[in-house]
Motif scaffolding. Structure first.
Motif, short mmCIF file in Angstrom:
data_model
loop_
_atom_site.label_atom_id
_atom_site.label_comp_id
_atom_site.label_asym_id
_atom_site.label_seq_id
_atom_site.Cartn_x
_atom_site.Cartn_y
_atom_site.Cartn_z
N PHE A 435 0.83 -1.21 0.00
CA PHE A 435 0.00 0.00 0.00
C PHE A 435 0.86 1.26 0.00
CE2 PHE A 435 -1.81 3.44 2.57
CZ PHE A 435 -2.91 3.77 1.80
N LEU A 436 1.94 1.24 0.76
CA LEU A 436 2.79 2.43 0.87
C LEU A 436 3.46 2.79 -0.46
CD1 LEU A 436 4.48 1.89 4.35
CD2 LEU A 436 2.62 3.45 3.77
N GLN A 437 3.49 1.86 -1.40
CA GLN A 437 4.08 2.15 -2.71
C GLN A 437 3.10 2.85 -3.65
OE1 GLN A 437 7.37 1.58 -3.13
NE2 GLN A 437 7.22 0.95 -0.98
N VAL A 438 1.83 2.94 -3.26
CA VAL A 438 0.80 3.52 -4.12
C VAL A 438 0.69 5.02 -3.86
CG1 VAL A 438 -1.66 3.51 -4.74
CG2 VAL A 438 -0.48 1.36 -4.19
N ILE A 439 0.74 5.82 -4.93
CA ILE A 439 0.58 7.26 -4.83
C ILE A 439 -0.88 7.61 -5.09
CG2 ILE A 439 1.42 9.50 -5.63
CD1 ILE A 439 3.54 7.62 -4.37
N SER A 440 -1.52 8.28 -4.14
CA SER A 440 -2.96 8.52 -4.21
C SER A 440 -3.29 9.77 -5.03
CB SER A 440 -3.51 8.71 -2.80
OG SER A 440 -3.05 9.93 -2.24
N PRO A 441 -4.52 9.89 -5.52
CA PRO A 441 -4.95 11.11 -6.22
C PRO A 441 -4.78 12.36 -5.36
CG PRO A 441 -6.52 9.35 -6.61
CD PRO A 441 -5.57 8.84 -5.57
N TRP A 442 -5.00 12.26 -4.04
CA TRP A 442 -4.84 13.42 -3.15
C TRP A 442 -3.40 13.93 -3.21
CZ3 TRP A 442 -1.82 15.05 0.83
CH2 TRP A 442 -2.29 16.09 1.62
N GLU A 443 -2.44 13.02 -3.20
CA GLU A 443 -1.04 13.42 -3.25
C GLU A 443 -0.71 14.10 -4.57
OE1 GLU A 443 1.56 10.16 -1.11
OE2 GLU A 443 -0.29 9.26 -1.86
N ARG A 444 -1.21 13.55 -5.66
CA ARG A 444 -0.94 14.15 -6.97
C ARG A 444 -1.60 15.52 -7.10
NH1 ARG A 444 -1.48 8.64 -8.54
NH2 ARG A 444 -3.69 8.89 -9.01
N GLU A 445 -2.83 15.64 -6.54
CA GLU A 445 -3.54 16.91 -6.67
C GLU A 445 -2.89 18.02 -5.85
OE1 GLU A 445 -7.96 18.87 -5.78
OE2 GLU A 445 -7.68 16.71 -5.69
N HIS A 446 -2.48 17.74 -4.63
CA HIS A 446 -2.06 18.80 -3.72
C HIS A 446 -0.54 18.95 -3.57
CE1 HIS A 446 -6.17 19.52 -2.50
NE2 HIS A 446 -6.33 18.23 -2.30
N LEU A 447 0.20 17.94 -3.97
CA LEU A 447 1.65 18.00 -3.77
C LEU A 447 2.44 18.17 -5.07
CD1 LEU A 447 2.11 15.15 -1.13
CD2 LEU A 447 1.56 17.54 -0.75
N LEU A 448 1.88 17.73 -6.18
CA LEU A 448 2.63 17.71 -7.42
C LEU A 448 3.24 19.07 -7.77
CD1 LEU A 448 3.44 15.94 -9.87
CD2 LEU A 448 1.37 16.77 -11.01
N LEU A 449 2.47 20.13 -7.66
CA LEU A 449 2.93 21.47 -8.07
C LEU A 449 3.02 22.47 -6.92
CD1 LEU A 449 0.90 21.85 -11.39
CD2 LEU A 449 3.24 21.07 -11.11
N ASN A 450 2.70 22.03 -5.71
CA ASN A 450 2.62 22.99 -4.61
C ASN A 450 3.77 22.88 -3.61
OD1 ASN A 450 0.25 24.08 -5.58
ND2 ASN A 450 -1.05 22.70 -4.39
N VAL A 451 4.50 21.81 -3.58
CA VAL A 451 5.51 21.66 -2.53
C VAL A 451 6.93 21.79 -3.12
CG1 VAL A 451 4.04 20.29 -1.09
CG2 VAL A 451 5.51 19.14 -2.75
#
Length: 451
Positions: A435-451
């Motif tokens: 499970f820890l290897q899976v990147i969730s939609p929440w992570e892609r939405e909020h972290l991809l361009l903001n961090v």
């Protein structure tokens, strides 16, 4: 009609009466509660006394991977499976005339395989029996009917009802809400009757398309067998009507989760009297010891009652899921509830277990806690009065923490069996790593361009 069919339960005999039995499904429950086994022509089943499956079926994760045990070679020795004919029941959704039979699982020396979930439950029941007690359980099953979902990346939606609208949320106990998917309920009733199962009641729960089904009380192994059968049967009934049935603990965001509440009582094996009640109808100290065992040891078995990362999304305050180990009388905000009852049916309801748990392991874990309490003779915390959602959390809130508690509890492991506990922990640890290897939609939405 083959001679062996004369020993079938009455409902199974009625199902095949006057018909040619085509197939028998020889099944067992794996760690996740998935049916594993073989299907064979009825003529072949009539001629054989057993069949074989490798013990590795209990090392398989929900994703199909395999957990390796460091202290044993991965040689996959065969186990011997023999039919428990008392479990034979119809598979009424199939195109031909088919029976299902749960099998007992022994090693090649004739000993029960300790990692088989049904054997784990039998082990715990036998500990009660050795003390002259018979545990009684009454499970409640909650599940969702949802729209077909063939894309895991797409959020799950409520099903389309008879009215042409999506099933509505916040309609607990509404009869009109149940009527929206009445054809599915009708098939569930028809299938249950063909299988010889008694449903105590069906009602609409608080989620959109969420249903609760209550079963009659009885022997823990028999009731776990029924839930094992029911989960498969309900899925089949839903598929007939272009929807899915899911037993995920939390399938839909912002909706309540699905629990498997377990009602517990214990009777004296000789007298049949409820050991939780005095002759004058008042509660016994034994009842308090049972509650104390639940409070003391429940954190160590949450890994069995909430077996997936999704399970912990259900433990949200004010979503009808307790996050505490308080106990109270007729108080649904406590994790442990004493329902309104007369003296003969005095019982404790465990509201912690999720519907995603393996029924054999969920019931075994809950009974293990009560058994330890009966043996330790401790007393519980004071009865909680008021809204327990505001109390301190008493259970682990994630899979990793739950497994740590499970691994470090010698008392629980002694009751459930050390070999089973090692295999279970290995399987669940591997699932968590996956499970820890899976990147969730929440992570892609909020972290991809903001961090």
């Amino acid at each position: 009609m083959p001679d062996w069919t004369n020993d079938l339960p009455e409902a199974a005999q009625e199902f095949i009466a006057g018909r040619r039995l085509d197939e028998v499904e020889c099944i067992v429950s794996d760690i996740a509660g998935v049916a594993r086994g073989k299907a064979m022509p009825a003529s072949k089943f009539a001629k054989q006394t057993h069949f074989y499956l490798p013990n590795s079926i209990f090392q398989q994760t929900i994703t199909g991977d395999w957990a390796n045990m460091e202290d044993q070679a991965f040689t996959e020795p065969d186990m011997i499976l023999t039919p428990d004919m008392s479990t034979a029941t119809a598979a009424p959704w199939t195109a031909d005339w088919t029976l299902q039979v749960i099998h007992d699982i022994n090693d090649q020396d004739g000993n029960p395989v300790p990692v088989a979930p049904r054997n784990v439950l039998k082990r715990v029941v036998e500990l009660y029996n050795a003390q002259g007690w018979q545990p009684i359980v009454a499970p409640e099953m909650e599940f969702f009917l949802v729209a077909r979902n063939i894309d895991p990346a797409h959020p799950i939606e409520p099903p389309m009802g008879r009215s042409g609208r999506r099933a509505a949320a916040r309609q607990a106990y509404s009869m009109s809400a149940v009527d929206e998917y009445g054809p599915v309920i009708d098939d569930i009733y028809d299938f249950a009757e063909a299988q010889g199962f008694e449903i105590d009641g069906i009602l609409q729960e608080g989620g959109a398309g969420q249903i609760e089904m209550n079963l009659r009380h009885g022997d823990p192994v028999r009731l776990a067998d029924e839930i094992f059968f029911f989960k498969r049967m309900i899925r089949e009934a839903a598929l007939r009507h272009d929807c899915f049935a899911t037993f995920m603990a939390k399938p839909i965001q912002d909706e309540p989760g699905s629990a498997m509440h377990i009602h517990h009582s214990v009777v004296d094996a000789k007298t049949g009297e409820n050991i939780f009640s005095q002759p004058d109808g008042t509660e016994t100290e034994t009842f308090l010891h049972f509650i104390a065992g639940m409070q003391t040891h429940m954190p160590s078995v949450i890994a069995l009652l909430a077996p997936y990362v999704n399970s912990y999304r259900r433990y949200v305050p004010d979503f009808a899921a307790p996050i505490n180990l308080e106990w109270g009388r007729d108080n649904r905000t406590t994790g442990l509830r004493v329902p309104v009852s007369d003296a003969t049916s005095r019982r404790l309801e465990n509201r912690i277990a999720g519907m995603d748990c393996n029924p054999y392991l969920g019931i075994a874990a809950s009974l293990a806690c009560g058994y330890l309490g009966l043996m330790e003779k401790k007393y519980p915390n004071a009865e909680f009065k008021g809204d327990a959602y505001a109390s301190d959390e008493g259970i682990p809130r994630g899979m990793n923490e739950a497994l740590d508690l499970f691994d470090s509890s010698p008392d629980v492991r002694a009751v459930l069996g050390e070999e089973f506990c090692k295999v279970y922990s290995a399987v669940k640890t591997l699932e968590y790593k996956e499970f820890l290897q899976v990147i969730s939609p929440w992570e892609r939405e909020h972290l991809l361009l903001n961090v």
